[in-house]
Design an enzyme around this catalytic site. Sequence first.
Site, PDB file in Angstrom:
ATOM      1  N   ASP A  67      69.571  62.960  28.162  1.00  0.00           N
ATOM      2  CA  ASP A  67      70.432  62.431  29.224  1.00  0.00           C
ATOM      3  C   ASP A  67      71.579  63.377  29.587  1.00  0.00           C
ATOM      4  O   ASP A  67      71.856  64.335  28.871  1.00  0.00           O
ATOM      5  CB  ASP A  67      70.967  61.041  28.839  1.00  0.00           C
ATOM      6  CG  ASP A  67      71.325  60.935  27.351  1.00  0.00           C
ATOM      7  OD1 ASP A  67      71.571  61.980  26.723  1.00  0.00           O
ATOM      8  OD2 ASP A  67      71.353  59.808  26.826  1.00  0.00           O
ATOM      9  N   ASP A 136      74.642  48.894  22.219  1.00  0.00           N
ATOM     10  CA  ASP A 136      73.954  47.867  23.022  1.00  0.00           C
ATOM     11  C   ASP A 136      72.436  48.036  22.972  1.00  0.00           C
ATOM     12  O   ASP A 136      71.709  47.440  23.756  1.00  0.00           O
ATOM     13  CB  ASP A 136      74.460  47.864  24.471  1.00  0.00           C
ATOM     14  CG  ASP A 136      74.129  49.157  25.219  1.00  0.00           C
ATOM     15  OD1 ASP A 136      73.482  50.061  24.627  1.00  0.00           O
ATOM     16  OD2 ASP A 136      74.515  49.269  26.402  1.00  0.00           O
ATOM     17  N   HIS A 138      70.728  50.846  23.476  1.00  0.00           N
ATOM     18  CA  HIS A 138      70.103  51.874  24.322  1.00  0.00           C
ATOM     19  C   HIS A 138      69.542  53.035  23.504  1.00  0.00           C
ATOM     20  O   HIS A 138      70.064  53.388  22.462  1.00  0.00           O
ATOM     21  CB  HIS A 138      71.060  52.372  25.428  1.00  0.00           C
ATOM     22  CG  HIS A 138      72.253  53.149  24.957  1.00  0.00           C
ATOM     23  ND1 HIS A 138      73.494  53.024  25.546  1.00  0.00           N
ATOM     24  CD2 HIS A 138      72.403  54.084  23.983  1.00  0.00           C
ATOM     25  CE1 HIS A 138      74.335  53.849  24.938  1.00  0.00           C
ATOM     26  NE2 HIS A 138      73.710  54.493  23.992  1.00  0.00           N
ATOM     27  N   GLU A 143      69.871  51.388  29.286  1.00  0.00           N
ATOM     28  CA  GLU A 143      70.681  50.210  28.985  1.00  0.00           C
ATOM     29  C   GLU A 143      69.810  48.951  29.013  1.00  0.00           C
ATOM     30  O   GLU A 143      68.669  48.998  29.507  1.00  0.00           O
ATOM     31  CB  GLU A 143      71.818  50.110  30.007  1.00  0.00           C
ATOM     32  CG  GLU A 143      72.747  51.335  30.036  1.00  0.00           C
ATOM     33  CD  GLU A 143      73.633  51.481  28.788  1.00  0.00           C
ATOM     34  OE1 GLU A 143      73.202  51.088  27.690  1.00  0.00           O
ATOM     35  OE2 GLU A 143      74.753  52.003  28.922  1.00  0.00           O
TER      36      GLU A 143
END
Length: 261
Positions: A67, A136, A138, A143
Amino acid sequence: MDVIVRATTQDAVKLTARLMADELRKQPDMVFGLATGRTMEAVYAELARMHREEGLNFTHAKSFNLDEYIGLAGDDVNSYRYYMNKHLFNNINIRPENTFLPDGTAANPDREGRRYDEAINNAGGVTLQLLGIGRDGHIGFNEPGSSLRSRTRAVCLTPETYEQNSPLFARREDMPMRAFTMGVGTILESQKILMLVTGDEKAEILAAAVEGPLTAMVSGSAVQLHNDAVVIVDEAAGRLLKHRAYYDFSFQADPRWAAYR
Ligand code: F6R
């Protein structure tokens, strides 16, 4: 999926780096899929040490990162390109032209996502994908709600990811709220997955990802779909795993792990 619980963070990091190094020795022209974040800093330090002290050779390898923040150029201290140069690429002998990240400044996000997936395919696909997990759930920046088939694309980050990552910016408000990420589908196409999760604060999300239901609401649960995934955790992150006794037993009993015990 193998789950390996190591006593300390350092043990978990060392095993991860060793598995990456062994893969590289087996296949010198392999393609690494790489992650950023706090967890990986120690892995990259260990790989750099192996390069320095043991001659681990990256000359023929390639790498694709998961990313990059949208809006940040590679020379921005907060970009993932900058992180990778600092923590790994500048400290080993990989050729800079063989290291790839999505272009955070790309004018056309859709085109950039497609271009990145094509570049991975043209390189023959990722041999070994290194993954962390966000609070969370990811992986990369997929997400909650990211399709399990998703491809590399631009995404919006969650408030939880903002809480997790903005302290790393000199001014918290400078953290972009959008990023490019390899998709979950893209990640699942890698030949092997190595997920490293350390620290008490990851215990709950790790248990959800590894032992909870397969769901797009916890992208990390996608490792359950992969047929060559190894999840390495330290004692603190592994404290909520229900099948801990079985993981320990198979690590001791399975001949594949004999050299690593
Ligand atoms: C970043 C990435 C993320 C991180 C995750 C954990 O390239 O892939 O999924 O692995 O956010 O980050 P740390 O290690 O900082 O807790």
